[in-house]
Structure formats: structure tokens, C-alpha cells
Design an enzyme around this catalytic site. Structure first.
Site, mmCIF file in Angstrom:
data_model
loop_
_atom_site.group_PDB
_atom_site.id
_atom_site.type_symbol
_atom_site.label_atom_id
_atom_site.label_comp_id
_atom_site.label_asym_id
_atom_site.label_seq_id
_atom_site.Cartn_x
_atom_site.Cartn_y
_atom_site.Cartn_z
ATOM 1 C CG ASP A 1 42.852 -59.078 39.082
ATOM 2 O OD1 ASP A 1 41.958 -58.439 38.029
ATOM 3 O OD2 ASP A 1 44.278 -58.412 38.679
ATOM 4 C CE LYS B 1 47.353 -60.920 39.001
ATOM 5 N NZ LYS B 1 46.282 -59.830 40.116
ATOM 6 C CE LYS C 1 47.562 -57.982 36.666
ATOM 7 N NZ LYS C 1 46.010 -56.929 37.861
#
Length: 317
Positions: free
Chosen positions: A154, A217, A253
Site C-alpha cells: 500500500d 485506496k 479499498k
């Protein structure tokens, strides 16, 4: 085992895909308000959707006082997110979360704790949460996490590139991070609360996908404003547009601020209505959360037993 989907091959930077896009903020707010108001889920249906949310959670600990013991306890919860009597009451033999997300120095401990489970380890990297480190150091952090066993990375972007509309710099940065990630799937954290507008959110999402991000995300969870439904709608529309142009399926996400079972339902409704059932699987949808699982477990215990348990009975670690 958590499903994966084919990697996003990326595309050459093409600002014409996003530079002139405008986002109607009141319309986005009205759309998500309508979605959550008109689709009601009760009893068995609600329980099924909450179980699916657990399958999609990236169970997370990103605290300054993280230890290997805390990570091991979190991994035990990821392996068995519901108490045995709840699983039995739901007619389930097994259930796991989508992944466990930790800092790079905790990846090794998580990999050991999850051995044989099929649950992937995700690692934040690139100077999380601010990302204000020289690029070579951020790339080295990615490589370290991958060497430790992270299957997912991430990354955080440089927000200033978005605020200055320097799309070439943003593209080159994310493309380098994608290369450093190797075989690990890469989730690009846009830190949407710091991008200034929904139009900037759309543009940043599109550049991230062109640069090869496998997931987009919303947030690090450390910004003043994290995941919201209007921001999420904007990002989902961007990944839908990207898919229409390229055929690539990009994951989404939301992270930061999702704390209740009601939140888990709202974001799944958004994905179902905007993207269809395929995006209700861990391969294409994750929820970044730590405290969310406790409330979901509490709601499912009420469904099974008819009683609400104290939240202290469902501590994560």
C-alpha cells in the site's frame, strides 16, 4: 485463501482521459444518500453481507507501539475472526479476513503468524502516511517489505503533484513504485482528504491506474478526513471509466473512518450498485479497518443468539 486478480498492465500517461472531467459534488452526495436510503438489508441478508465484509477486511495495525506479539494476536484474529458459536450458528466451517496490513518492520512477524493460512500480508510503505521522503528511500522501503514476504504493498502518493497538476511527476513516481513492488499487488493510497476537490480525486485515481496500480485506496487513516461515500463514488466511477477504456479490472479499498457494521453495509451497497457483484469479492474490494470487525462480530452474535454482547467480548487483540 484470498483471491487475486490479474495485474493491471497500466497505460501510457494520457491527460486527455481526465483533465477536463468535472465532478458535481451535490450530485455525488445525493447519489450516495439515495443508495444507502433505499436499499434495506434485514435478518439473513444482512448477516450474509456482514460475513462478506469480513472476507474483504484488511485487518490493520499501524501504531507506533506495534510489537510482534500484537501482530501475532491480530493474525490469530484474521485466521478466526468470529467466535466458534457464531460460526456454528451461521452454518460456516471457516472464515478469514482478506489480509493483514502492517508496517514493513512487522511483515516478517505477520508472515510467520499466518503461515499456512492463505491470508496475504499487506505492508504500507513509501514513507507512510505523509510520503515526504526522497523517492529512492521510498522505493527501498517497498523492496524491503517485499523481501520480508509482503504480497501486497500500500503506497502513498505525493499530494503536491496533484495539487500542482503535475501529472507526469505523479505518473513517474507511481510507475517506479509499481516496478519496485515486483510480483506484489500494489494499492495506491490517494489521501483524498488532502487533494482539495473531487475532481482532483478523479484525476489522481486515473493517473494511478495508468501508472499500474492494481487497487486505488482512499486514505491512510491518518488524515483529518478519510473515506467518505462521495469520495468513494468518485473513485469507483474513475476505475469504471478506466476499465471501459482498457479492459483492466481495478480493485477499490476504502480506509479510515469505517468503524461500524452499518459502514460495512453502505460501502458494499455502493460497490454492488456501481460495479456489480464481481466487486464484492476480496479480489477487487477491500476495507482497511481495525475496529470495524468488533462491531460486525457483535451484530452477528445478536443475529445468532438474539442478544447483544458487550463490545469487550470481541476485542481484536
Amino acid at each position: 485463501m484470498t483471491q487475486t486478480h490479474p495485474r493491471n498492465p497500466g497505460a501510457p500517461l494520457d491527460p486527455s482521459w481526465f483533465e477536463h472531467v468535472a465532478v458535481n459534488t451535490p450530485a455525488a452526495e445525493a447519489r450516495v444518500a439515495d443508495l444507502t436510503a433505499r436499499r434495506g438489508l434485514t435478518r439473513e441478508w444482512q448477516a450474509a453481507w456482514l460475513v462478506n465484509a469480513i472476507r474483504c477486511i484488511d485487518l490493520t495495525t499501524l501504531a507506533g507501539d506495534d510489537t510482534e506479539a500484537r501482530v501475532a494476536r491480530l493474525c490469530a484474529k484474521a485466521r478466526r475472526p468470529l467466535a466458534d458459536h457464531i460460526l456454528e450458528g451461521l452454518g460456516l466451517e471457516a472464515l478469514t479476513t482478506g489480509a493483514v496490513c502492517v508496517y514493513p518492520t512487522m511483515v516478517g512477524a505477520a508472515v510467520r503468524a499466518l503461515a499456512g493460512s492463505g491470508i496475504p500480508v499487506a505492508s504500507v510503505a513509501t514513507g507512510f502516511p505523509a510520503g515526504l521522503m526522497p523517492l529512492p528511500l521510498r522505493l527501498a522501503e517497498i523492496r524491503y517489505a517485499v523481501e520480508e514476504g509482503a504480497a501486497e504493498i500500500d503506497i502513498v502518493i505525493t499530494r503536491a503533484h496533484v495539487l500542482r497538476a503535475d501529472w507526469s511527476a505523479l505518473y513517474d513516481e507511481i510507475a517506479a513504485m509499481r516496478e519496485a513492488s515486483g510480483a506484489a499487488h500494489m494499492k495506491a493510497i490517494l489521501a483524498t482528504g488532502e487533494l482539495g476537490s473531487l475532481a482532483n480525486v478523479y484525476r489522481a485515481a486515473m493517473v494511478a491506474m495508468q501508472a499500474g496500480a492494481d487497487f486505488i485506496k482512499t486514505s491512510t487513516g491518518k488524515e483529518a478526513v478519510n473515506a467518505t461515500l462521495p469520495v468513494s463514488l468518485t473513485m469507483v466511477r474513475a476505475l469504471r471509466d478506466y476499465g471501459a477504456r482498457t479492459g483492466a479490472r481495478i480493485g477499490f479499498k476504502p480506509a479510515g473512518g469505517l468503524r461500524t457494521a452499518k459502514d460495512a453495509l453502505a460501502w458494499q451497497i455502493l460497490m454492488r450498485e456501481e460495479m456489480g457483484r464481481d466487486w464484492l469479492t476480496p479480489a477487487l474490494f477491500r476495507i482497511g479497518a481495525s475496529s470495524l470487525l468488533g462491531d460486525i462480530e457483535r451484530q452477528l452474535e445478536q443475529h445468532v443468539t438474539g442478544r447483544f454482547a458487550s463490545s469487550s467480548r470481541h476485542a481484536l487483540a
